[in-house]
Design a protein around this motif. Structure first.
Motif, PDB file in Angstrom:
ATOM      1  N   UNK A 123     -72.223   3.901   6.832  1.00 25.42           N
ATOM      2  CA  UNK A 123     -70.787   3.625   6.757  1.00 25.42           C
ATOM      3  C   UNK A 123     -70.072   4.192   7.974  1.00 25.42           C
ATOM      4  N   UNK A 124     -70.437   5.411   8.372  1.00 23.73           N
ATOM      5  CA  UNK A 124     -69.815   6.027   9.541  1.00 23.73           C
ATOM      6  C   UNK A 124     -70.083   5.208  10.800  1.00 23.73           C
ATOM      7  N   UNK A 125     -71.296   4.737  10.947  1.00 19.40           N
ATOM      8  CA  UNK A 125     -71.644   3.928  12.112  1.00 19.40           C
ATOM      9  C   UNK A 125     -70.867   2.618  12.134  1.00 19.40           C
ATOM     10  N   UNK A 126     -70.815   1.944  10.989  1.00 15.05           N
ATOM     11  CA  UNK A 126     -70.130   0.650  10.928  1.00 15.05           C
ATOM     12  C   UNK A 126     -68.637   0.799  11.171  1.00 15.05           C
ATOM     13  N   UNK A 127     -68.008   1.816  10.569  1.00 18.20           N
ATOM     14  CA  UNK A 127     -66.566   2.002  10.735  1.00 18.20           C
ATOM     15  C   UNK A 127     -66.221   2.395  12.164  1.00 18.20           C
ATOM     16  N   UNK A 128     -67.018   3.289  12.757  1.00 16.70           N
ATOM     17  CA  UNK A 128     -66.766   3.690  14.134  1.00 16.70           C
ATOM     18  C   UNK A 128     -66.950   2.512  15.085  1.00 16.70           C
ATOM     19  N   UNK A 129     -67.891   1.649  14.779  1.00 19.00           N
ATOM     20  CA  UNK A 129     -68.120   0.470  15.612  1.00 19.00           C
ATOM     21  C   UNK A 129     -66.909  -0.465  15.569  1.00 19.00           C
ATOM     22  N   UNK A 165     -71.253  -8.250   6.745  1.00 25.63           N
ATOM     23  CA  UNK A 165     -72.421  -7.883   5.952  1.00 25.63           C
ATOM     24  C   UNK A 165     -72.945  -6.524   6.396  1.00 25.63           C
ATOM     25  N   UNK A 166     -73.303  -5.703   5.433  1.00 24.60           N
ATOM     26  CA  UNK A 166     -73.960  -4.420   5.698  1.00 24.60           C
ATOM     27  C   UNK A 166     -75.420  -4.540   5.289  1.00 24.60           C
ATOM     28  N   UNK A 167     -76.287  -4.230   6.184  1.00 21.64           N
ATOM     29  CA  UNK A 167     -77.713  -4.289   5.892  1.00 21.64           C
ATOM     30  C   UNK A 167     -78.162  -2.945   5.330  1.00 21.64           C
ATOM     31  N   UNK A 168     -78.784  -2.964   4.199  1.00 23.04           N
ATOM     32  CA  UNK A 168     -79.269  -1.728   3.602  1.00 23.04           C
ATOM     33  C   UNK A 168     -78.288  -1.139   2.605  1.00 23.04           C
ATOM     34  N   UNK A 169     -78.533   0.120   2.247  1.00 20.63           N
ATOM     35  CA  UNK A 169     -77.711   0.803   1.250  1.00 20.63           C
ATOM     36  C   UNK A 169     -76.428   1.335   1.878  1.00 20.63           C
ATOM     37  N   UNK A 170     -75.487   1.691   0.997  1.00 23.81           N
ATOM     38  CA  UNK A 170     -74.209   2.232   1.455  1.00 23.81           C
ATOM     39  C   UNK A 170     -74.340   3.733   1.718  1.00 23.81           C
ATOM     40  N   UNK A 171     -75.216   4.138   2.606  1.00 27.68           N
ATOM     41  CA  UNK A 171     -75.363   5.557   2.906  1.00 27.68           C
ATOM     42  C   UNK A 171     -74.219   6.017   3.799  1.00 27.68           C
ATOM     43  N   UNK A 204     -76.380  -9.226  -4.648  1.00 26.96           N
ATOM     44  CA  UNK A 204     -77.419  -8.406  -4.035  1.00 26.96           C
ATOM     45  C   UNK A 204     -77.241  -8.282  -2.518  1.00 26.96           C
ATOM     46  N   UNK A 205     -76.018  -8.360  -2.064  1.00 30.84           N
ATOM     47  CA  UNK A 205     -75.697  -8.172  -0.658  1.00 30.84           C
ATOM     48  C   UNK A 205     -74.538  -7.195  -0.547  1.00 30.84           C
ATOM     49  N   UNK A 206     -74.547  -6.407   0.532  1.00 30.99           N
ATOM     50  CA  UNK A 206     -73.508  -5.403   0.748  1.00 30.99           C
ATOM     51  C   UNK A 206     -72.553  -5.869   1.841  1.00 30.99           C
ATOM     52  N   UNK A 207     -71.270  -5.516   1.680  1.00 31.07           N
ATOM     53  CA  UNK A 207     -70.252  -5.938   2.621  1.00 31.07           C
ATOM     54  C   UNK A 207     -69.310  -4.776   2.926  1.00 31.07           C
ATOM     55  N   UNK A 208     -68.715  -4.836   4.121  1.00 29.37           N
ATOM     56  CA  UNK A 208     -67.735  -3.848   4.555  1.00 29.37           C
ATOM     57  C   UNK A 208     -66.475  -4.578   4.992  1.00 29.37           C
ATOM     58  N   UNK A 209     -65.333  -4.082   4.505  1.00 30.03           N
ATOM     59  CA  UNK A 209     -64.045  -4.646   4.902  1.00 30.03           C
ATOM     60  C   UNK A 209     -63.166  -3.573   5.508  1.00 30.03           C
ATOM     61  N   UNK A 210     -62.477  -3.897   6.601  1.00 32.83           N
ATOM     62  CA  UNK A 210     -61.601  -2.954   7.280  1.00 32.83           C
ATOM     63  C   UNK A 210     -60.288  -3.656   7.612  1.00 32.83           C
ATOM     64  N   UNK A 233     -63.394  -0.367   2.748  1.00 30.48           N
ATOM     65  CA  UNK A 233     -64.093  -0.356   1.462  1.00 30.48           C
ATOM     66  C   UNK A 233     -65.404  -1.102   1.650  1.00 30.48           C
ATOM     67  N   UNK A 234     -66.365  -0.777   0.815  1.00 29.13           N
ATOM     68  CA  UNK A 234     -67.636  -1.503   0.809  1.00 29.13           C
ATOM     69  C   UNK A 234     -67.999  -1.845  -0.623  1.00 29.13           C
ATOM     70  N   UNK A 235     -68.680  -2.930  -0.803  1.00 28.12           N
ATOM     71  CA  UNK A 235     -69.014  -3.409  -2.138  1.00 28.12           C
ATOM     72  C   UNK A 235     -70.280  -4.259  -2.065  1.00 28.12           C
ATOM     73  N   UNK A 236     -70.793  -4.580  -3.235  1.00 28.85           N
ATOM     74  CA  UNK A 236     -71.995  -5.406  -3.340  1.00 28.85           C
ATOM     75  C   UNK A 236     -71.680  -6.648  -4.164  1.00 28.85           C
ATOM     76  N   UNK A 237     -72.236  -7.764  -3.742  1.00 26.41           N
ATOM     77  CA  UNK A 237     -72.086  -9.025  -4.465  1.00 26.41           C
ATOM     78  C   UNK A 237     -73.315  -9.875  -4.197  1.00 26.41           C
TER      79      UNK A 237
END
Length: 289
Positions: free
Chosen positions: A185-191, A175-181, A148-154, A142-146
């Motif tokens: 998301x695919x890059x971060x999850x695959x990483x 932390x995710x830099x930028x928008x939740x495009x 004014x910052x974006x985060x990814x949890x796995x 899941x990803x969310x904003x708090x």
């Protein structure tokens, strides 16, 4: 006075005992005296022991705790209560540590950061070792904003082959830099899957029904026939702005297209869908009445 003219005088049992059993009465007095003395001695010992407890407690409290133990307890406190690293620099915190342990030194902020980072690396190695023993796993993300910052949890879930025990582990919360495009998301999850060496072991990844997740798995995910039909309908329903993207042709030819991302089959969270039905869809239904 009785009817025969005799005078009767009442006496206590002790007085009667003096006349009839003088020796027994002396033994009785000896027993009573000994018992009273024993009670006094016992009470005195108890009072002395109670008074001695306070110095003993003070002595135990003043016992020197090793510096490594103090540092470990402070780090556990910061992690478990989600405290900022800077809490160790607060005067009140320093006073707390030095009062409880005058010989101890307060760990510095940079040391706290380094120790926690090292502990996270060790835990990551442990999880990788455990996942190496498993053939199949499932992940949720899941990803969310708090603020004014974006985060990814796995998170990762699997079943032990020997005990059939269900196991789970949190892989990342970063932390995710930028928008939740979708491509980010695919890059971060695959990483994440690659870091934990489970890229070829993930049988399903569960997410909500956000358009960014749907598109990410539609473009980069492995799909079966049913999933492809469902995603085709979803992709047709998405806003055109999610499809139309403008890029510099030379940049596309020079840079990596990102098509190497490999995502597992997608599973939409049933709880999230039911929540949408109970809230958003229910509100629309009431509005149409």
């Amino acid at each position: 006075m009785s009817a025969h003219g005799h005078t009767w005088r009442s006496c206590s049992p002790i007085e009667g005992g003096k006349r009839k059993h003088p020796s027994k009465l002396n033994q009785y007095h000896d027993i009573i005296t000994a018992a009273c003395h024993h009670r006094k001695v016992t009470a005195s010992k108890l009072s002395a022991s109670k008074q001695a407890k306070l110095p003993d407690m003070m002595l135990a409290a003043s016992k020197c705790v090793p510096q490594t133990t103090v540092d470990t307890l402070v780090i556990n406190f910061i992690c478990e209560s989600l405290q900022p690293f800077g809490v160790v620099e607060q005067p009140a915190f320093e006073e707390l540590i030095t009062t409880l342990q005058p010989q101890a030194k307060v760990i510095s902020r940079s040391t706290v950061r380094g120790r926690i980072s090292d502990a996270a690396d060790d835990l990551k190695k442990t999880i990788i070792t455990e996942l190496a023993k498993v053939k199949f796993v499932a992940t949720t993300t899941d990803c969310w904003s708090a603020h004014q910052k974006s985060f990814l949890g796995v998170t990762c879930h699997w079943i032990e082959e020997d005990s059939l025990e269900r196991r789970s582990a949190a892989l990342v919360c970063k932390r995710l830099r930028g928008s939740h495009t979708f491509d980010m998301i695919a890059s971060a999850l695959d990483d994440v899957h690659c870091q934990y060496k489970i890229r070829d072991k993930v049988v399903r990844t569960t997410t909500d029904s956000g358009s960014n997740f749907v598109k990410a798995f539609h473009v980069f995910g492995a799909q079966n026939n049913t999933d492809e039909e469902e995603n085709e309908v979803e992709m047709d329903a998405l806003d055109e702005s999610d499809h139309i993207e403008y890029h510099d042709a030379s940049a596309i030819l020079d840079e990596d297209t990102g098509m190497e991302y490999q995502l597992p089959p997608h599973q939409r969270c049933a709880c999230h869908l039911l929540n949408l039905v109970a809230t958003t869809d229910a509100a629309h239904a009431e509005g149409n009445e």
